[in-house]
Design a protein around this motif. Structure first.
Motif, PDB file in Angstrom:
ATOM      1  N   LYS A 180       5.701  -7.651   3.432  1.00 32.82           N
ATOM      2  CA  LYS A 180       5.583  -6.255   3.005  1.00 32.82           C
ATOM      3  C   LYS A 180       5.139  -6.177   1.538  1.00 32.82           C
ATOM      4  O   LYS A 180       4.333  -5.320   1.154  1.00 32.82           O
ATOM      5  N   HIS A 181       5.678  -7.079   0.739  1.00 30.15           N
ATOM      6  CA  HIS A 181       5.339  -7.151  -0.683  1.00 30.15           C
ATOM      7  C   HIS A 181       3.846  -7.427  -0.859  1.00 30.15           C
ATOM      8  O   HIS A 181       3.160  -6.764  -1.656  1.00 30.15           O
ATOM      9  N   ASP A 192      -4.834   2.561  -3.078  1.00 23.72           N
ATOM     10  CA  ASP A 192      -4.030   3.452  -2.258  1.00 23.72           C
ATOM     11  C   ASP A 192      -2.599   3.429  -2.797  1.00 23.72           C
ATOM     12  O   ASP A 192      -1.712   2.760  -2.255  1.00 23.72           O
ATOM     13  N   THR A 193      -2.376   4.165  -3.869  1.00 24.91           N
ATOM     14  CA  THR A 193      -1.080   4.136  -4.546  1.00 24.91           C
ATOM     15  C   THR A 193       0.066   4.613  -3.669  1.00 24.91           C
ATOM     16  O   THR A 193       1.147   4.006  -3.677  1.00 24.91           O
ATOM     17  N   PRO A 194      -0.088   5.688  -2.893  1.00 23.82           N
ATOM     18  CA  PRO A 194       1.033   6.100  -2.030  1.00 23.82           C
ATOM     19  C   PRO A 194       1.441   5.024  -1.035  1.00 23.82           C
ATOM     20  O   PRO A 194       2.637   4.782  -0.826  1.00 23.82           O
ATOM     21  N   ALA A 195       0.450   4.367  -0.402  1.00 25.11           N
ATOM     22  CA  ALA A 195       0.766   3.299   0.553  1.00 25.11           C
ATOM     23  C   ALA A 195       1.441   2.140  -0.162  1.00 25.11           C
ATOM     24  O   ALA A 195       2.399   1.546   0.355  1.00 25.11           O
ATOM     25  N   ALA A 198       5.073   2.973  -0.916  1.00 27.25           N
ATOM     26  CA  ALA A 198       5.899   2.922   0.296  1.00 27.25           C
ATOM     27  C   ALA A 198       6.171   1.487   0.717  1.00 27.25           C
ATOM     28  O   ALA A 198       7.290   1.143   1.126  1.00 27.25           O
ATOM     29  N   LEU A 199       5.170   0.640   0.609  1.00 22.70           N
ATOM     30  CA  LEU A 199       5.337  -0.759   1.003  1.00 22.70           C
ATOM     31  C   LEU A 199       6.243  -1.509   0.041  1.00 22.70           C
ATOM     32  O   LEU A 199       7.020  -2.374   0.455  1.00 22.70           O
ATOM     33  N   PHE A 200       6.167  -1.200  -1.248  1.00 28.63           N
ATOM     34  CA  PHE A 200       7.109  -1.803  -2.197  1.00 28.63           C
ATOM     35  C   PHE A 200       8.541  -1.406  -1.844  1.00 28.63           C
ATOM     36  O   PHE A 200       9.466  -2.233  -1.909  1.00 28.63           O
TER      37      PHE A 200
END
Length: 501
Positions: A180-181, A192-195, A198-200
């Motif tokens: 995920k990191h 894609d900052t929002p994605a 969320a993944l962080f």
């Protein structure tokens, strides 16, 4: 970054193997009898244990293959197949590091096929759980244009679903977090900052799940360290929270003798370094404090850490970034190359580049004679762009700085011409694709044309009329205002310079 799954987590310890067969002999002078198949298997494991190169790994594979041929009915055949797959897996990573992607792809596939072959490693095998974990690792480790992280997550999930009580369940949980990191980092690259955010958060959740669920896991301190990295690696990093998380690695009520201590200490230094550079009147930390953290990496982990040369390099950067004493920075960068202190270097290109930058700055100081000349700096930059560092991400930066050494010393009539040649190389797609110094090079092409125009104004018979050169400078500056350089910090400078033309 150092995310290597230690071999000895997934293979027999030689000491353990020996001790098992010596138990019956403890307290006596008798020589234990080892079955022929076990002796042959042990010898192959030793060959696998001692190797770090492809040739010796291939030798180990052959030893396991010979074992399977000679002892087809042995209960260790599935173990032998597992080690053949592990060896191919290791060779795949080596080939990938050497940029031999065709060989790497073949080896990753071969390893994966063995791990997943139920006839070679059946579901009842004591290696079935390890094999499933390693299937996930082949996808995690294999770099591809589209990445394999989604499939890696599926395979790691199978470990938790089918081997929930296994000794490698914690490893699977850890690598779900790591995957995920990595997906978060790819989302950042794709802007894609929002994605990415969320993944962080997802990665952080998975790391915390390991801390809660696997209280005896040796991965716990690594997971805590990675939680810190999820804050450090954010598009807009939260360095203060990162420091808090990294410091927890050293909480003895949580972790004793953490294996990630050197990484955590290093990134505490990096976080303080970044905070010290923020444009605020009273920064939370100073570069002196950052240097103290880097020094603790060097003194606290004298033999085990592969962060030591990074830490030494960052000590140099902390001096360089102060902009007060480039000679001290230079000495720190040169210390990276002291073989007795740092026999293996991961930052040689960075250190060499900043040796050039330090000499460059010292050459520009108003002292007579200067400590170094711009030609001295150019020599260092040329070392970076030479065949010594073929994969370095400093190549285009060094190429740009070669141009700057000519721009900063226009004492000869042709120096601006030489500067233009060097700046244009940065923008040559045959040399550099998407260069990080592209905006700098484009800006200084404009600056160089601009300076030539000013010289042409005072020349009696200029080769190129000043008006033509001003137009060329203006055109170069205007390129910086196009969408290609929408994120460049030099756009306002370019607009100002257009006015100056």
């Amino acid at each position: 970054m150092r995310y290597i799954l230690l071999k000895n987590q997934l293979k027999f310890s030689i000491t353990t193997v020996v001790c098992v067969f010596l138990l019956s002999a403890c307290g006596s002078n008798s020589i234990p009898t080892i079955a022929p198949d076990r002796a042959a298997f042990n010898a192959a494991v030793v060959a696998f244990d001692i190797t770090t190169d492809a040739a010796t790994l291939t030798t180990a594979e052959l030893a396991f293959a010979n074992f399977i041929r000679d002892f087809p009915a042995s209960s260790l055949v599935d173990d032998a197949y597992y080690y053949i797959a592990r060896s191919k897996h290791e060779r795949a990573k080596l080939a990938q590091s050497a940029l031999d992607l065709i060989t790497a792809t073949t080896l990753f596939t071969d390893a994966r096929n063995i791990y997943s072959d139920g006839l070679k490693i059946p579901p009842t095998s004591n290696k079935a759980d390890n094999a499933q974990l390693q299937i996930g690792k082949t996808y995690y480790d294999q770099a591809t244009p589209t990445d394999n992280y989604a499939q890696a997550l599926i395979e790691f999930g199978k470990v938790l679903a089918n081997f929930s009580t296994s000794s490698v369940a914690d490893d699977a949980q850890y690598y779900i977090g790591r995957t995920k990191h990595e997906q978060a980092l790819l989302a950042q690259i794709a802007l894609d900052t929002p994605a990415a955010t969320a993944l962080f958060n997802d990665a952080r959740f998975e790391y915390n799940k390991l801390l809660i669920t696997y209280v005896l896991s040796t991965r716990r301190d690594d997971a805590q360290y990675q939680i810190g990295r999820t804050y450090y690696d954010l598009t807009l990093p939260d360095y203060t929270q990162a420091i808090t998380e990294f410091n927890r690695v050293f909480d003895t009520t949580l972790f004793t003798a953490p294996s990630a201590g050197d990484d955590a200490r290093y990134y505490i230094g990096r976080s303080k370094h970044e905070l010290a550079l923020l444009p605020v009147a009273a920064p939370d930390y100073t570069l002196t404090q950052a240097r103290a953290e880097y020094s603790l990496v060097i003194t606290g982990y004298p033999l085990s850490s592969n962060r030591r040369d990074d830490a030494q390099y960052q000590i140099g950067r902390a001096h360089f970034d102060e902009g007060l004493n480039f000679a001290t920075a230079l000495a720190a960068f040169e210390a990276v190359f002291v073989a007795t202190n740092f026999p293996v270097l991961s930052v040689a290109d960075d250190a060499r580049y900043y040796i050039g930058r330090s000499k460059h700055e010292l050459a520009l100081l108003p002292v007579v004679p200067p400590a170094f000349t711009l030609a001295d700096a150019r020599i260092e930059y040329l070392q970076v762009t030479s065949a010594n560092f073929p994969g370095s991400n400093r190549l285009d930066d060094a190429q740009f700085q070669i141009g700057k050494t000519y721009f900063d010393e226009p004492t000869l009539a042709n120096h601006y011409t030489l500067a233009l040649d060097e700046f244009n190389k940065v923008l040559n797609p045959a040399l550099f694709t998407a260069p990080s110094a592209g905006d700098n090079a484009q800006y200084y092409i404009g600056r160089t044309k601009h300076e030539q125009a000013l010289l042409a104004q005072i020349a009696v018979n200029p080769v190129t009329p000043a008006a033509t050169l001003f137009n060329e400078a203006r055109s170069a500056y205007n390129v910086l205002l196009t969408p290609t350089y929408a994120l460049s910090s030099l756009r306002d400078d370019a607009q100002y310079r257009i006015g100056r033309t």
